[in-house]
Design an enzyme around this catalytic site. Structure first.
Site, PDB file in Angstrom:
ATOM      1  N   ARG A 117       0.864  -1.178   0.000  1.00  0.00           N
ATOM      2  CA  ARG A 117       0.000   0.000   0.000  1.00  0.00           C
ATOM      3  C   ARG A 117       0.897   1.224   0.000  1.00  0.00           C
ATOM      4  NH1 ARG A 117       2.430   2.030   3.514  1.00  0.00           N
ATOM      5  NH2 ARG A 117       0.855   3.646   3.737  1.00  0.00           N
ATOM      6  N   ASN A 119      -5.946  11.983   1.043  1.00  0.00           N
ATOM      7  CA  ASN A 119      -4.978  11.192   1.803  1.00  0.00           C
ATOM      8  C   ASN A 119      -5.742  10.344   2.815  1.00  0.00           C
ATOM      9  OD1 ASN A 119      -2.193  10.525   2.364  1.00  0.00           O
ATOM     10  ND2 ASN A 119      -2.397  11.641   4.282  1.00  0.00           N
ATOM     11  N   ALA A 131       0.864   5.218  -2.196  1.00  0.00           N
ATOM     12  CA  ALA A 131       0.631   5.656  -3.574  1.00  0.00           C
ATOM     13  C   ALA A 131       1.719   5.195  -4.536  1.00  0.00           C
ATOM     14  CB  ALA A 131       0.507   7.177  -3.613  1.00  0.00           C
ATOM     15  N   ASP A 153      -2.576  10.324  -1.818  1.00  0.00           N
ATOM     16  CA  ASP A 153      -2.854   9.278  -2.797  1.00  0.00           C
ATOM     17  C   ASP A 153      -3.339   9.864  -4.118  1.00  0.00           C
ATOM     18  OD1 ASP A 153      -2.880   6.371  -1.331  1.00  0.00           O
ATOM     19  OD2 ASP A 153      -3.321   8.003   0.052  1.00  0.00           O
ATOM     20  N   GLN A 195      -1.346   2.222  10.190  1.00  0.00           N
ATOM     21  CA  GLN A 195      -0.118   2.297   9.386  1.00  0.00           C
ATOM     22  C   GLN A 195       0.930   3.183  10.027  1.00  0.00           C
ATOM     23  OE1 GLN A 195      -3.262   2.869   8.131  1.00  0.00           O
ATOM     24  NE2 GLN A 195      -3.435   2.214   6.003  1.00  0.00           N
TER      25      GLN A 195
END
Length: 351
Positions: free
Chosen positions: A34, A241, A36, A231, A190
């Site tokens: 994961r 984002n 971008a 992203d 994350q």
């Protein structure tokens, strides 16, 4: 192809083999990978696998149909991140420019490597430009610069360096004292899992905080700068984002804390003008909200944290309007989050 299975971090470092388009699509959708830039790179290599699979087709028409089907499968995995479709479309143009199976396979590999190498180089340049902001703050303040970030926009989310973390690493390596406030970033954590692990590996001082602590820290002068990734960012400066970014931007605006977004040019959407109306917001499964995972007596365990029958909604991203963004840090420099500012750095995109 090989990738780091990010779901297993920070407690296990696992390298996963991927040998088909279906496996790569699953790895992207299920967030083995994961971020971008990394999604774009993974999709680029996914199209290499697609070319190998399509090369077994008995005719040129069936080759193109197989390749197009693989492209759509990969594009459908994560709708918000623009790098994914950008990489797939770039591969399609490169592959179909060749006429033989051997040339197409070679071109697909070459293009995938170019996408990955560009991603790393652009993030390195983001670090070079962004560190100037941190150095300027340090000269003014004369003590440790406290930077808040949200989600993971580090080297795990890209091919190397990261976007939001690149200036932080550059500052730390230059001897500028920095400390990073790491939002845990629910629901998949994350920040606490990946960003904290990365910073620890690099020796960067940091503290993990609950997602909603950022406003309190800003109110008490404990944050000098916010840097986040994205992203998808419109060419007019609206930023999509990880969900929760918008709230950090509001708090930063209210407390006069500079709020910067770091991104390579592959994360710009050159067609969308109004991010709030146009950027697709991915909605993921409710289990990500209802369950949490971690170590329990040395073993990875998943636990239910809500009433069993309570429904949950899982919006993965939000959009921060350009008016809340101090500036964008790109591989070409820093600009205002506006159409004029962006096109000044990328004049070839002016229509």
């Amino acid at each position: 192809m090989q990738l780091i299975d990010q779901r297993r971090l920070p407690h296990e470092f696992v390298i996963e083999d991927v040998g088909s388009v279906a496996q790569m699509a699953a790895a992207i959708k299920e967030m083995h990978v994961r971020g971008a830039g990394l999604i774009g790179a993974a999709a680029g290599y996914g199209m290499c696998l697609a070319t190998l699979e399509a090369s077994r087709a008995p005719s040129a028409g069936e080759f193109e149909a197989s390749l197009a089907q693989a492209a759509e499968i990969l594009k459908a995995t994560r709708p918000t991140a623009v790098n994914l479709a950008w990489a797939v479309d770039r591969q399609m143009r490169a592959i179909l420019a060749e006429t033989t199976p051997e040339a197409r396979i070679a071109r697909a590999r070459q293009t995938a490597q170019e996408i990955a190498d560009e991603d790393a180089e652009y993030c390195r340049r983001i670090g070079e430009h962004g560190v100037k902001l941190i150095r300027r703050l340090h000269r003014k303040k004369g003590s440790t610069i406290h930077i808040l970030t949200h989600c993971n926009a580090g080297w795990l989310a890209f091919v190397d360096f990261g976007s939001a973390t690149a200036p932080i690493y550059a500052a730390h390596d230059a001897g500028i004292p920095v400390h990073v406030w790491v939002d845990e970033t629910r629901p998949r954590n994350q920040g606490s899992k990946l960003t904290a692990w990365e910073l620890g590996q690099h020796g960067v001082p940091h503290s993990v905080i609950a997602d909603n602590a950022g406003g309190h820290l800003m109110q008490h002068g404990m944050v000098d700068l916010v840097i986040v990734g994205t992203d998808r960012t419109t060419f007019t400066g609206d930023v999509a984002n990880k969900v929760g970014t918008y709230l950090k931007a509001l708090a930063a605006k209210d407390n006069r804390v500079p709020f910067y977004v770091a991104l390579p040019s592959s994360s710009f959407d050159w067609e969308m003008r109004d991010g709030l109306k146009e950027i697709p917001i991915e909605e993921r499964g409710s289990e990500e909200v209802k369950y949490a995972d971690g170590l329990l007596e040395g073993r990875r365990a998943e636990v239910l944290i809500t009433p069993e029958n309570s429904p949950a909604a899982n919006y993965a991203f939000d959009v921060t309007p350009r008016r809340l963004v101090t500036g964008l840090i790109t591989e070409r420099g820093i600009c205002k989050a506006s159409e004029k500012g962006v096109l000044a750095l990328f004049p070839e995109r002016a229509k």
